[in-house]
Design a protein around this motif. Structure first.
Motif, PDB file in Angstrom:
ATOM      1  N   PHE A   1       0.835  -1.202   0.000  1.00 26.58           N
ATOM      2  CA  PHE A   1       0.000   0.000   0.000  1.00 26.58           C
ATOM      3  C   PHE A   1       0.868   1.249   0.000  1.00 26.58           C
ATOM      4  O   PHE A   1       0.621   2.197  -0.752  1.00 26.58           O
ATOM      5  N   ARG A   2       1.903   1.253   0.842  1.00 30.29           N
ATOM      6  CA  ARG A   2       2.795   2.414   0.897  1.00 30.29           C
ATOM      7  C   ARG A   2       3.510   2.630  -0.431  1.00 30.29           C
ATOM      8  O   ARG A   2       3.790   3.767  -0.807  1.00 30.29           O
ATOM      9  N   ASN A   3       3.791   1.541  -1.146  1.00 27.78           N
ATOM     10  CA  ASN A   3       4.496   1.653  -2.423  1.00 27.78           C
ATOM     11  C   ASN A   3       3.565   1.954  -3.589  1.00 27.78           C
ATOM     12  O   ASN A   3       4.019   2.045  -4.728  1.00 27.78           O
ATOM     13  N   GLY A   4       2.271   2.077  -3.303  1.00 28.20           N
ATOM     14  CA  GLY A   4       1.323   2.407  -4.367  1.00 28.20           C
ATOM     15  C   GLY A   4       0.797   1.217  -5.136  1.00 28.20           C
ATOM     16  O   GLY A   4       0.078   1.395  -6.124  1.00 28.20           O
ATOM     17  N   SER A   5       1.113  -0.001  -4.702  1.00 26.28           N
ATOM     18  CA  SER A   5       0.602  -1.207  -5.376  1.00 26.28           C
ATOM     19  C   SER A   5      -0.742  -1.574  -4.749  1.00 26.28           C
ATOM     20  O   SER A   5      -0.867  -2.565  -4.012  1.00 26.28           O
ATOM     21  N   PHE A   6      -1.751  -0.762  -5.054  1.00 22.97           N
ATOM     22  CA  PHE A   6      -3.029  -0.898  -4.362  1.00 22.97           C
ATOM     23  C   PHE A   6      -3.748  -2.197  -4.724  1.00 22.97           C
ATOM     24  O   PHE A   6      -4.393  -2.810  -3.873  1.00 22.97           O
ATOM     25  N   GLY A   7      -3.653  -2.607  -5.984  1.00 21.74           N
ATOM     26  CA  GLY A   7      -4.320  -3.841  -6.387  1.00 21.74           C
ATOM     27  C   GLY A   7      -3.794  -5.048  -5.636  1.00 21.74           C
ATOM     28  O   GLY A   7      -4.567  -5.869  -5.124  1.00 21.74           O
ATOM     29  N   SER A   8      -2.468  -5.151  -5.549  1.00 15.09           N
ATOM     30  CA  SER A   8      -1.863  -6.283  -4.835  1.00 15.09           C
ATOM     31  C   SER A   8      -2.168  -6.217  -3.344  1.00 15.09           C
ATOM     32  O   SER A   8      -2.423  -7.244  -2.700  1.00 15.09           O
ATOM     33  N   ALA A   9      -2.138  -5.003  -2.795  1.00 13.93           N
ATOM     34  CA  ALA A   9      -2.444  -4.845  -1.367  1.00 13.93           C
ATOM     35  C   ALA A   9      -3.876  -5.279  -1.073  1.00 13.93           C
ATOM     36  O   ALA A   9      -4.141  -5.977  -0.081  1.00 13.93           O
ATOM     37  N   PHE A  10      -4.798  -4.881  -1.942  1.00 17.76           N
ATOM     38  CA  PHE A  10      -6.198  -5.262  -1.712  1.00 17.76           C
ATOM     39  C   PHE A  10      -6.376  -6.775  -1.776  1.00 17.76           C
ATOM     40  O   PHE A  10      -7.132  -7.358  -0.983  1.00 17.76           O
ATOM     41  N   ASP A  11      -5.696  -7.423  -2.701  1.00 19.23           N
ATOM     42  CA  ASP A  11      -5.814  -8.881  -2.809  1.00 19.23           C
ATOM     43  C   ASP A  11      -5.422  -9.562  -1.502  1.00 19.23           C
ATOM     44  O   ASP A  11      -6.071 -10.529  -1.069  1.00 19.23           O
ATOM     45  N   ILE A  12      -4.362  -9.057  -0.875  1.00 16.59           N
ATOM     46  CA  ILE A  12      -3.919  -9.665   0.391  1.00 16.59           C
ATOM     47  C   ILE A  12      -4.923  -9.374   1.502  1.00 16.59           C
ATOM     48  O   ILE A  12      -5.328 -10.276   2.254  1.00 16.59           O
ATOM     49  N   TYR A  13      -5.324  -8.105   1.620  1.00 17.81           N
ATOM     50  CA  TYR A  13      -6.310  -7.760   2.654  1.00 17.81           C
ATOM     51  C   TYR A  13      -7.592  -8.579   2.485  1.00 17.81           C
ATOM     52  O   TYR A  13      -8.145  -9.116   3.453  1.00 17.81           O
TER      53      TYR A  13
END
Length: 572
Positions: free
Chosen positions: A85-97
Motif C-alpha cells: 500500500f505504501r508503495n502504491g501497489s493498491f491492487g496487490s495490497a487489496f488482494d492480500i487484505y
C-alpha cells in the motif's frame, strides 16, 4: 494562653484543610488520567509535531492490539499488504487484505486496510465497488456514530461528487477520532485542495507523528503544500528527507525534479523524470514534466526569470550559425551547432549537421551516436482520458509483452540484488519477472547470475528454500580497477555501493570497523525492516571486494551478532 491555644488550633485546622485539598486534587488528577479521555504521546519524527506532544485518542479503535492477537502468518501478510500500500501497489495490497478477510471475516484491521485500499484505486470495477460497499457497511455497523464511520461516509460522498459534505464529515471524523491518522490524512488532503494551507499543514504534521513517519502520502502532501505556497526551501527539505525513506516514491521524485528545474538544473531534472517513467511508465505527471522541461516557473513567482534549455540553446545557435557558415570545413563547430539544436529540440536541424559531418569524415568520433540521438522525437503528451478500448488493448499488449519477455537487465532500482519479487515467490514467479537465461544453477534451489558493469563485476545469487520459496539474495561486487593503496580509508567501490543502496533502501545504520578475530576486520552497514534485512560489508584489507546479503527476515535465526553474518556473506 487561651489565645495562643486557639491560634494553634486554627493553624492546625488550616494545615489539615490544605492537606485534604491537595490530596483531593491529586486524587482527581489520577482519576482523570485513568478514567478521563486517553491520549497518545508522539515521538520526535522529522517534520511532525514536537516530541512529547499528545493527541487525544477519541473513539479511534485499537487496531494494533487486535492485529497482535492474530497468528504470526496473518501478521506477516498484514505487514506485506501495508508495504504494498505504501508503495502504491493498491491492487496487490487489496488482494492480500481481502484474502485475510475471507479467512477472518470479523478481523477489523484487514477490513479497514481493504476499504482504505479500495478508496485509493482510481477506477473500481463492479466487483470492487460491491466489495467496498459490503466492507464499508460492515465497519460502520461495528463502529456506529464514530469517527471511523464518519470517515467512510466522507470518502463515499467525495466519490459521489459531494465535496462540501465530504469535507465537513472529514472534519467531524478527525474530531471524533483524532488519533486515527487516516482520518487526519484525508481531512488534510481535502483542506489542501481548498487551499487552506495553515490547517492542512497542522493535520499533515499530525499524521507524520501519529504514523511514526510511516505514511509516504503525508510527506507527499506536506511537500506539495509547501510547493504550492512557494516555500521552496521547506519543500526541498521535506522531499530530500522523505526520499531517504521512500526512494522510489513517484510524487516525491516529481517534486525533486521541479526543484531542480527552478534552480536551472534541467539535465538533473530530466534524469529524475526519466527515472520515474522507468518504473512508472503510466505516470502522467512525469510525462508532462518531460514535455514541458524548462517551461515551468516557481509557484507564486510570476516572473519566469529562469532561462529554459530552449532559450539557452537558441542563444548558442545564434552564435554558432554564422561561424559555421563562415567556416563550413570546421567539423567541431558543426558538432557544437548540432548539439545546440539537440538542446533546443530541433532534431531535424541537428540530424542534418551530424549527417554532414559523417559525409565529410565517416570516422569522426561518436558521430553515429549523435545521429541516433537526433533521431529521437519529442514524445506526444499522454491523454488523460485513456479509459476506452485503446487503453484496454494497450494494457493487454503490455501484460502479454511482460509475460513473454522477462527482464534480462538491471536498472538502478534492481541493482545490488533488489529483485522486484516478493519474498515467498516460487521460481516460476521469479523467472517470469527475470529471464532464466541470465542465471545458472549452482546447487539445488540456488541460481546465480553475473554481469560486468565497468569497472565492477556483479555476481548475484538467488536462494530458494526447501519449499521453493524465494528467501535470500547474496551479492558480490568486484572492482577490477581497484588498487590496494587506499590510505586506510574505505575504498571507492564500497562508498559508491553504500550510497547506491541508500538511495534504493533508505539510510542504513553503519557499524564501523569491527574486529571479528583472527585478523578479520569487518566494515558494514545494515538496513532492517519488519520483513527485510540487508547488510553491505567489506573486509578491511580487501579493497576490491564488497559483499551484500538480503534476507527474508522471517527465516533469519534470532540473536545474530555482526560477526555471525560472515558465514552468510561468504556463503557464495
Amino acid at each position: 494562653m487561651a489565645n495562643s491555644t486557639s491560634a494553634a488550633q486554627k493553624a492546625a485546622y488550616l494545615f489539615l484543610a490544605l492537606c485534604c485539598v491537595t490530596l483531593l486534587a491529586f486524587g482527581g488528577f489520577r482519576a482523570y488520567q485513568i478514567y478521563g479521555p486517553s491520549k497518545v504521546s508522539v515521538g520526535g519524527v522529522p517534520y511532525g509535531l514536537p516530541a512529547g506532544s499528545t493527541v487525544a485518542r477519541g473513539d479511534a479503535p485499537d487496531m494494533k492490539s487486535e492485529t497482535s492477537s492474530m497468528p504470526v502468518q496473518v501478521q506477516t501478510e498484514m505487514r506485506r499488504a501495508q508495504e504494498l500500500f505504501r508503495n502504491g501497489s493498491f491492487g496487490s495490497a487489496f488482494d492480500i487484505y481481502d484474502g485475510i478477510v475471507l479467512l477472518y471475516p470479523d478481523f477489523a484491521p484487514a477490513i479497514w486496510g481493504a476499504v482504505n485500499t479500495l478508496f485509493e484505486i482510481d477506477s473500481l470495477n463492479d466487483n470492487q465497488r460491491d466489495r467496498l460497499s459490503l466492507l464499508s457497511g460492515k465497519l460502520q455497523g461495528r463502529y456506529p456514530n464514530s469517527g471511523l464511520s464518519s470517515y467512510i461516509e466522507s470518502r463515499s460522498l467525495y466519490l459521489a461528487g459531494n465535496t462540501a459534505a465530504a469535507q465537513e464529515l472529514a472534519r467531524v471524523a478527525s474530531e471524533r477520532a483524532p488519533a486515527l491518522y487516516e482520518t487526519r490524512l484525508w481531512y488534510g488532503e481535502l483542506l489542501l485542495k481548498e487551499s487552506r494551507t495553515v490547517q492542512a499543514a497542522t493535520e499533515l504534521k499530525t499524521v507524520v507523528s501519529l504514523s511514526n513517519g510511516d505514511s509516504p502520502k503525508a510527506y507527499e502532501l506536506l511537500a506539495e503544500l509547501y510547493h504550492q505556497s512557494g516555500m521552496l526551501d521547506s519543500c526541498s527539505a521535506v522531499v530530500e528527507y522523505a526520499l531517504s525513506q521512500y526512494p522510489v516514491d513517484a510524487h516525491l521524485l516529481l517534486l525533486q525534479g521541479y526543484m531542480n528545474e527552478y534552480r536551472g538544473r534541467y539535465d538533473a531534472a530530466e534524469k529524475i523524470y526519466q527515472r520515474i517513467l522507468a518504473f512508472r511508465p503510466e505516470y502522467l505527471p512525469a510525462r508532462e514534466a518531460v514535455n514541458t522541461l524548462g517551461e515551468k516557473t516557481p509557484p507564486g513567482s510570476g516572473s519566469g526569470a529562469s532561462v529554459s534549455p530552449q532559450d539557452r540553446a537558441q542563444v548558442a545557435c545564434d552564435i554558432l550559425e554564422p561561424l559555421v557558415e563562415r567556416y563550413p570545413e570546421n567539423l567541431p563547430l558543426k558538432e557544437a551547432l548540432g548539439r545546440a539544436y539537440l538542446k533546443g529540440r530541433q532534431y531535424d536541424r541537428a540530424r542534418l549537421q551530424f549527417q554532414e559531418i559523417q559525409r565529410n569524415n565517416p570516422e569522426y568520433p561518436e558521430i553515429q551516436q549523435r545521429i541516433q540521438e537526433a533521431n529521437v522525437t519529442r514524445a506526444a503528451p499522454a491523454s488523460k482520458g485513456n479509459n476506452g478500448l485503446a487503453a484496454n488493448l494497450s494494457r493487454a499488449v503490455d501484460s502479454l509483452r511482460e509475460a513473454s519477455k522477462p527482464t534480462s537487465s538491471h536498472d538502478f532500482t534492481t541493482m545490488l540484488g533488489h529483485y522486484l519479487v516478493r519474498y515467498g515467490a516460487t521460481p516460476k514467479e521469479f523467472f517470469k519477472k527475470y529471464s532464466i537465461s541470465n542465471f545458472k544453477p549452482v546447487r539445488n534451489n540456488v541460481w546465480q547470475e553475473s554481469f560486468y558493469n565497468a569497472p565492477y563485476k556483479h555476481t548475484y545469487t538467488v536462494v530458494f528454500d526447501s519449499l521453493n520459496h524465494f528467501r535470500q539474495v547474496h551479492v558480490v561486487v568486484y572492482d577490477s580497477s581497484s588498487s590496494s593503496n587506499h590510505l586506510g580509508m574505505a575504498p571507492e567501490v564500497f562508498n559508491r555501493l553504500l550510497k547506491q543502496n541508500s538511495r534504493i533502501s533508505g539510510i542504513g545504520n553503519s557499524t564501523g570497523e569491527t574486529d571479528c578475530g583472527d585478523g578479520l576486520v569487518l566494515d558494514a552497514a545494515v538496513w532492517e525492516t519488519q520483513d527485510n534485512f540487508e547488510m553491505i560489508a567489506r573486509v578491511v584489507g580487501k579493497p576490491a571486494e564488497v559483499r551484500m546479503i538480503r534476507f527474508d527476515k522471517t527465516v533469519m535465526p534470532p540473536g545474530l551478532k555482526l560477526c555471525d553474518y560472515i558465514t552468510y556473506l561468504n556463503q557464495f
